[in-house]
Enzyme design. Structure first.
Site, PDB file in Angstrom:
ATOM      1  N   SER A 234       5.969  -3.110   6.425  1.00 11.08           N
ATOM      2  CA  SER A 234       4.531  -3.285   6.346  1.00 11.08           C
ATOM      3  C   SER A 234       4.075  -4.442   5.465  1.00 11.08           C
ATOM      4  O   SER A 234       2.921  -4.846   5.553  1.00 11.08           O
ATOM      5  CB  SER A 234       3.901  -1.999   5.814  1.00 11.08           C
ATOM      6  OG  SER A 234       4.314  -1.756   4.481  1.00 11.08           O
TER       7      SER A 234
ATOM      8  N   LYS B 227       0.271  -7.820  -2.217  1.00 10.61           N
ATOM      9  CA  LYS B 227      -0.033  -6.965  -1.060  1.00 10.61           C
ATOM     10  C   LYS B 227      -1.366  -6.246  -1.304  1.00 10.61           C
ATOM     11  O   LYS B 227      -1.636  -5.772  -2.414  1.00 10.61           O
ATOM     12  CB  LYS B 227       1.109  -5.959  -0.880  1.00 10.61           C
ATOM     13  CG  LYS B 227       1.053  -5.148   0.406  1.00 10.61           C
ATOM     14  CD  LYS B 227       2.303  -4.270   0.533  1.00 10.61           C
ATOM     15  CE  LYS B 227       2.358  -3.491   1.842  1.00 10.61           C
ATOM     16  NZ  LYS B 227       3.584  -2.692   1.979  1.00 10.61           N
TER      17      LYS B 227
ATOM     18  N   SER C 106       9.807  -1.525   4.015  1.00 11.18           N
ATOM     19  CA  SER C 106       8.637  -2.403   4.146  1.00 11.18           C
ATOM     20  C   SER C 106       8.673  -3.690   3.328  1.00 11.18           C
ATOM     21  O   SER C 106       7.803  -4.542   3.492  1.00 11.18           O
ATOM     22  CB  SER C 106       7.361  -1.632   3.794  1.00 11.18           C
ATOM     23  OG  SER C 106       6.976  -0.803   4.864  1.00 11.18           O
TER      24      SER C 106
END
Lengths: 95, 473
Positions: free
Chosen positions: B141, B66, B165
């Site tokens: 997310s 990420k 997330s």
């Protein structure tokens, strides 16, 4: 509920410029979210201790041994503006 | 094809000399470079010049990371335009640990800006598409990480979970996502959103892959004084049955607000759990309906403080102005997207003079009640189970005009985050042709037990992932 004046005040505290359009949107959206959040006012929480951290960690210490820190030139490498060996910013005062 | 293997299988194949680590890396690199889901913000040019040692536990299986994990010399922008082009001078502990165990960096994955969002539509670098249906969101997310794994361009990925997330995008893309106990993995080098809630974790094809990654991620770190590590080594799960396991189904998180198709899939899984030997009973988490309110005070409050550092002085973008104050306010105006601005405003308001006790103080007390609710449930039950997300993946743009309806996506995942306990989402079958997720939550530090139960259910559910379907087609 939050009104326009409060939005402008909070934006100043947050160091955030907002356009007229953003102020208007923010006032409506934040009011709606706060309307939902305000439900926690119904709970009786007088005798409840607050939780700031979920895992008990007491006095997390490490040995006090000197080690190299980030070299100055590396720390400055990502800055938008530098002067000599520091970060360069505009004057705090107008003029 | 090397890309058909799970991470555990690929690592075994490399160690057995049946597959070269370079061949494996190149196969994924080619896929990641050709990605058309906007899952990546950066892809490695080539395999690392130094191959991992032959006995490295992760044997060269590449990992997608990420964007918000700092990686030295590689763009790390946390999905925000304010950090466009930022090249950190150091690498996050979790990324360094994976590299040391033999998992090189494949690419950086797209995400909601500063991890604030449940659809990946808040990225400053464009939305990510769901590989199951490109008109729909992948969740967020960690949407890029989820889409990369589900779409088969990465064997596994690292994400972060503050209120869901990792788990929610895993559910919406039909893969496994694990949020470990708060403190299990170092946060050093993770660009912070809400420090008392942020936790790194794996997004993977299988539960065993999550276990393998967690084994190498976990551990205390002197650079994150809130990290404590896990108390036992993570072992690969082997359970096939759930005999003697007691599952609690909280009424508050499994009834109202759950889409009918998601509820049907959930009920089927509960039946399956009973066939595997588990007992399933309803339980109560009386304060769970207030979790979302507490979360949307605490997380924005922490974010408003953490994001104060983005002021155009030390890194990232700057909008020039005549005075320091104007430089700050304009830089932040131009650099942050609408959702980040909303949360900064909400958090600043909740912490401001006159409102602190009514909002922040109360939310911290609600957090205590939620942790107590879970503790009481775990006296009777081994795990609490819920649907991961109340709906399947929704269409791009469906909720962008209504922040509150977007926040309600986190309704089943936020309580576990507030309590700091581990929770995993596994694929739970389809509803209208789209994946749903099953969430299992366990007491703090019970990751091995949690992974074992999830593994048994995963095998019994026999879910066919998208990468498996595409291979067949």
């Amino acid at each position: 509920m939050i009104d326009r004046e409060q939005v402008l005040h909070v934006a100043r505290l947050a160091r955030l410029e907002l356009t007229e359009d953003e102020v208007e949107h923010m006032t409506g959206e934040l009011s709606k979210v706060l309307g939902h959040i305000d439900k926690i006012a119904e709970l009786d929480l007088d005798d409840v201790a607050p939780t700031s951290h979920v895992v008990t960690v007491e006095n997390a210490l490490r040995p006090d041994e000197p080690e190299p820190s980030l070299p100055r030139d590396v720390a400055l490498a990502s800055a938008p503006a530098v002067s000599d060996d520091g970060f360069l910013v505009p004057s705090p005062q107008a003029g | 094809m090397p890309t058909d293997l799970t991470a555990v299988q690929a690592a075994e194949a490399v160690r057995a000399g049946e597959l070269s680590a370079t061949e494996l890396f190149d196969a994924y690199r080619e896929r990641a470079a050709a990605d058309d889901l906007n899952a990546y913000t950066w892809v490695a040019d080539a395999a690392p010049t130094e191959a991992p040692p032959a006995d490295a536990p992760l044997a060269g299986v590449p990992v997608a990371i990420k964007d918000l994990f700092c990686t030295e010399g590689v763009p790390s922008q946390a999905g925000s335009r304010i950090l466009e082009g930022y090249l950190p001078p150091y690498t996050a502990t979790s990324v360094a640990r994976l590299a040391a165990a033999g998992a090189p960096l494949l690419g950086k994955t797209n995400q909601d800006e500063f991890a604030m969002g449940s659809s990946n539509e808040n990225s400053g670098y464009g939305p990510v598409l769901n590989p199951w249906d490109r008109t729909r969101v992948p969740g967020g997310s960690s949407g890029g990480s989820a889409a990369a794994v589900a779409g088969g361009s990465a064997p596994w990925a690292l994400g972060t979970d503050t209120g869901g997330s990792i788990r929610q995008p895993a559910a919406l893309t039909g893969i496994v996502g694990l949020k470990p106990t708060y403190g299990a993995i170092s946060r050093y080098g993770m660009i912070a959103f809400a420090s008392s809630l942020d936790q790194a974790g794996p997004l993977t094809r299988t539960v065993a892959d999550s276990a393998l990654m967690l084994r190498h991620l976990q551990g205390a770190d002197t650079r994150d004084m809130t990290s404590v590590g896990l108390r036992e080594e993570i072992v690969l799960p082997t359970a096939e049955r759930l005999d003697g396991i007691k599952l609690g189904v909280p009424e508050e998180l499994s009834g109202e607000g759950i889409e009918p198709g998601v509820r049907d899939a959930f009920e089927r899984s509960l039946q399956l759990a009973e066939e595997l030997g588990a007992t399933v009973e309803s339980c109560k988490l009386p304060h769970a309906p207030h979790a979302l309110s507490a979360y949307y005070i605490l997380a924005p409050a922490e974010c408003s403080s953490n994001l104060a550092r983005f002021d155009g002085v030390r890194y990232g973008q700057r909008v020039e102005a005549d005075t320091l104050m104007d430089m700050y306010t304009r830089t932040r105006h131009d650099g942050f997207g609408p959702e980040v601005k909303r949360r900064i405003m909400l958090g600043t308001y909740a912490l401001s003079s006159g409102y602190y006790d009514a909002y922040y103080g109360r939310a911290q007390r609600v957090r205590t009640k939620i942790a107590e609710d879970f503790a009481a449930a775990f006296e009777r039950f081994d795990f609490v189970v819920t649907p991961t997300s109340p709906s399947v993946a929704f269409e791009l743009g469906a909720k962008t005009d209504d922040p509150l309806s977007m926040y309600l996506n986190d309704f089943c995942t936020v309580p576990m985050s507030l309590a700091g306990i581990p929770a995993i989402s596994i694929p739970n079958g389809l509803s209208d042709g789209l994946p749903t997720g099953l969430q299992l939550a366990a007491p703090a530090f019970a990751e091995n037990k949690l992974l074992d139960a999830a593994h048994a259910l995963e095998a019994a559910l026999g879910f066919q992932r998208l990468d498996q379907r595409e291979t067949v087609a």
